[in-house]
Design a protein around this motif. Structure first.
Motif, PDB file in Angstrom:
ATOM      1  N   TRP A  25       0.830  -1.208   0.000  1.00 11.98           N
ATOM      2  CA  TRP A  25       0.000   0.000   0.000  1.00 11.98           C
ATOM      3  C   TRP A  25       0.866   1.261   0.000  1.00 11.98           C
ATOM      4  O   TRP A  25       0.671   2.164  -0.815  1.00 11.98           O
ATOM      5  N   LYS A  26       1.824   1.313   0.907  1.00 15.63           N
ATOM      6  CA  LYS A  26       2.644   2.520   1.046  1.00 15.63           C
ATOM      7  C   LYS A  26       3.452   2.832  -0.203  1.00 15.63           C
ATOM      8  O   LYS A  26       3.424   3.981  -0.686  1.00 15.63           O
ATOM      9  N   PRO A  27       4.191   1.871  -0.804  1.00 15.58           N
ATOM     10  CA  PRO A  27       4.927   2.211  -2.029  1.00 15.58           C
ATOM     11  C   PRO A  27       4.022   2.644  -3.168  1.00 15.58           C
ATOM     12  O   PRO A  27       4.404   3.489  -3.980  1.00 15.58           O
ATOM     13  N   LEU A  28       2.802   2.098  -3.230  1.00 17.04           N
ATOM     14  CA  LEU A  28       1.886   2.489  -4.295  1.00 17.04           C
ATOM     15  C   LEU A  28       1.427   3.937  -4.138  1.00 17.04           C
ATOM     16  O   LEU A  28       1.130   4.611  -5.126  1.00 17.04           O
ATOM     17  N   GLN A  29       1.359   4.417  -2.901  1.00 18.36           N
ATOM     18  CA  GLN A  29       0.978   5.823  -2.688  1.00 18.36           C
ATOM     19  C   GLN A  29       2.055   6.764  -3.219  1.00 18.36           C
ATOM     20  O   GLN A  29       1.770   7.927  -3.541  1.00 18.36           O
ATOM     21  N   ILE A  30       3.292   6.279  -3.320  1.00 19.11           N
ATOM     22  CA  ILE A  30       4.383   7.091  -3.854  1.00 19.11           C
ATOM     23  C   ILE A  30       4.347   7.085  -5.371  1.00 19.11           C
ATOM     24  O   ILE A  30       4.385   8.131  -6.024  1.00 19.11           O
ATOM     25  N   GLU A  31       4.249   5.885  -5.939  1.00 15.72           N
ATOM     26  CA  GLU A  31       4.287   5.749  -7.396  1.00 15.72           C
ATOM     27  C   GLU A  31       3.976   4.315  -7.769  1.00 15.72           C
ATOM     28  O   GLU A  31       4.270   3.378  -7.026  1.00 15.72           O
ATOM     29  N   GLU A  32       3.369   4.129  -8.935  1.00 15.04           N
ATOM     30  CA  GLU A  32       3.184   2.788  -9.474  1.00 15.04           C
ATOM     31  C   GLU A  32       4.540   2.206  -9.869  1.00 15.04           C
ATOM     32  O   GLU A  32       5.494   2.929 -10.117  1.00 15.04           O
ATOM     33  N   GLY A  33       4.626   0.889  -9.937  1.00 11.37           N
ATOM     34  CA  GLY A  33       5.846   0.262 -10.421  1.00 11.37           C
ATOM     35  C   GLY A  33       6.206  -0.999  -9.678  1.00 11.37           C
ATOM     36  O   GLY A  33       5.390  -1.563  -8.931  1.00 11.37           O
ATOM     37  N   LEU A  34       7.432  -1.456  -9.881  1.00  9.74           N
ATOM     38  CA  LEU A  34       7.931  -2.653  -9.216  1.00  9.74           C
ATOM     39  C   LEU A  34       7.974  -2.452  -7.704  1.00  9.74           C
ATOM     40  O   LEU A  34       8.436  -1.402  -7.227  1.00  9.74           O
ATOM     41  N   VAL A  35       7.522  -3.447  -6.953  1.00 14.36           N
ATOM     42  CA  VAL A  35       7.527  -3.323  -5.494  1.00 14.36           C
ATOM     43  C   VAL A  35       8.142  -4.525  -4.783  1.00 14.36           C
ATOM     44  O   VAL A  35       8.558  -4.407  -3.627  1.00 14.36           O
ATOM     45  N   ASP A  36       8.212  -5.693  -5.429  1.00  8.77           N
ATOM     46  CA  ASP A  36       8.638  -6.877  -4.674  1.00  8.77           C
ATOM     47  C   ASP A  36       8.945  -8.013  -5.628  1.00  8.77           C
ATOM     48  O   ASP A  36       8.685  -7.937  -6.833  1.00  8.77           O
ATOM     49  N   PHE A  37       9.496  -9.086  -5.070  1.00  5.75           N
ATOM     50  CA  PHE A  37       9.707 -10.303  -5.848  1.00  5.75           C
ATOM     51  C   PHE A  37       9.582 -11.513  -4.928  1.00  5.75           C
ATOM     52  O   PHE A  37       9.873 -11.460  -3.744  1.00  5.75           O
ATOM     53  N   CYS A  38       9.117 -12.598  -5.524  1.00  2.00           N
ATOM     54  CA  CYS A  38       8.880 -13.854  -4.813  1.00  2.00           C
ATOM     55  C   CYS A  38       9.756 -14.930  -5.425  1.00  2.00           C
ATOM     56  O   CYS A  38       9.926 -14.986  -6.645  1.00  2.00           O
ATOM     57  N   MET A  39      10.315 -15.788  -4.561  1.00  2.00           N
ATOM     58  CA  MET A  39      11.139 -16.898  -5.038  1.00  2.00           C
ATOM     59  C   MET A  39      10.472 -18.232  -4.748  1.00  2.00           C
ATOM     60  O   MET A  39       9.829 -18.412  -3.711  1.00  2.00           O
ATOM     61  N   GLN A  40      10.662 -19.143  -5.684  1.00  2.00           N
ATOM     62  CA  GLN A  40      10.250 -20.524  -5.460  1.00  2.00           C
ATOM     63  C   GLN A  40      11.250 -21.207  -4.529  1.00  2.00           C
ATOM     64  O   GLN A  40      12.445 -20.905  -4.552  1.00  2.00           O
ATOM     65  N   THR A  41      10.750 -22.124  -3.741  1.00  2.00           N
ATOM     66  CA  THR A  41      11.600 -22.909  -2.860  1.00  2.00           C
ATOM     67  C   THR A  41      11.060 -24.333  -2.781  1.00  2.00           C
ATOM     68  O   THR A  41       9.857 -24.553  -2.923  1.00  2.00           O
TER      69      THR A  41
END
Length: 256
Positions: free
Chosen positions: A67-83
């Motif tokens: 939520w917080k990063p989206l209030q700044i600007e749209e775009g890349l926010v995170d990444f998920c890894m398979q395990t």
């Protein structure tokens, strides 16, 4: 062990607008469904097994990690890894110094009513977006990830994820401890930055820090903190180069 990218996350304000934009760029975009935490998504899957999650909020949720990063600007926010060992890799990351929560159940209702279920270990604020979050499916992964890999633009997979980092020794230590091998030094003249590179499965991660105030990473981190900065996509089209950021909704994506 960590197997590679499960998906990267792009946060947007208007999901339908983003869907149309990415289709205009030549991607096959599949509606994903709704999470009970107030988000809904569309997905772009690749033949290498990874995908892009484009996510928006259908109701306000200021406590959500994106939520917080989206209030700044749209775009890349995170990444998920398979395990292949969620509990084990969660413990390894924690032991290496990453602030990461114990695994918790999550779910999503697809548009066709199918209930997807999985378990996540989430890196906490401050480490979010530099350390990965980890996923383990309870329902089949092939149900969670659309099996549509036909893209008019020839996109075939994720190549390199570049992450803006401030404490490189700590980040390097995290990954070397968990992966069991040393990272490779990297210099990015285009970003006026340097750092360390790791290959994890079929994918490459670069964790870089600006070496001058003139680096584009400097303003990025002032606004958003350490977090994913850009990603390259492999393509069979033979047309490398950046994608229009007005159509990617702020995400720095390029074909390699």
């Amino acid at each position: 062990m960590l197997l590679g990218i499960d998906h990267i996350v792009i946060a947007v304000r208007d999901l339908e607008a983003a869907l149309r934009s990415y289709e205009q760029l030549g991607f096959t975009v599949v509606p994903g469904g709704r999470h009970p935490v107030g988000t809904h998504n569309v997905l772009i899957s690749f033949a290498d097994g990874s995908y892009i999650e484009i996510i928006a909020f259908y109701r306000d949720n200021p406590d959500h990690r994106w939520w917080k990063p989206l209030q700044i600007e749209e775009g890349l926010v995170d990444f998920c890894m398979q395990t292949d060992d969620l509990a084990g890799d969660t413990g390894k990351l924690r032991g290496a110094g990453v602030a990461i929560d114990d695994p918790v159940p999550w779910s999503r209702a697809r548009p066709d009513g199918y209930q997807l279920k999985w378990v996540l270990s989430l890196a906490r604020e401050g480490h979010r977006g530099v350390a990965p979050f980890l996923i383990q499916d309870e329902t089949p992964r092939s149900e969670r990830v659309p099996q549509r890999f036909d893209h008019k633009n020839g996109a075939a997979g994720i190549g390199t994820v570049t992450v803006a980092a401030d404490d490189l020794p700590a980040v390097t230590g995290w990954y070397e401890s968990v992966l069991g091998y040393n990272g490779e030094p990297v210099k990015r003249a285009d970003l006026k930055a340097e750092g360390v590179r790791f290959r994890i499965g079929a994918h490459i991660f670069e964790f870089v820090k600006p070496v001058t105030e003139k680096s584009p990473l400097t303003d990025w981190m002032k606004a958003r903190g350490p977090s994913p900065f850009s990603a390259t996509l492999r393509t069979t089209s033979g047309k490398p180069g950046p994608l229009d950021k007005t159509l990617t909704h702020g995400a720095a994506l390029s074909f390699e």
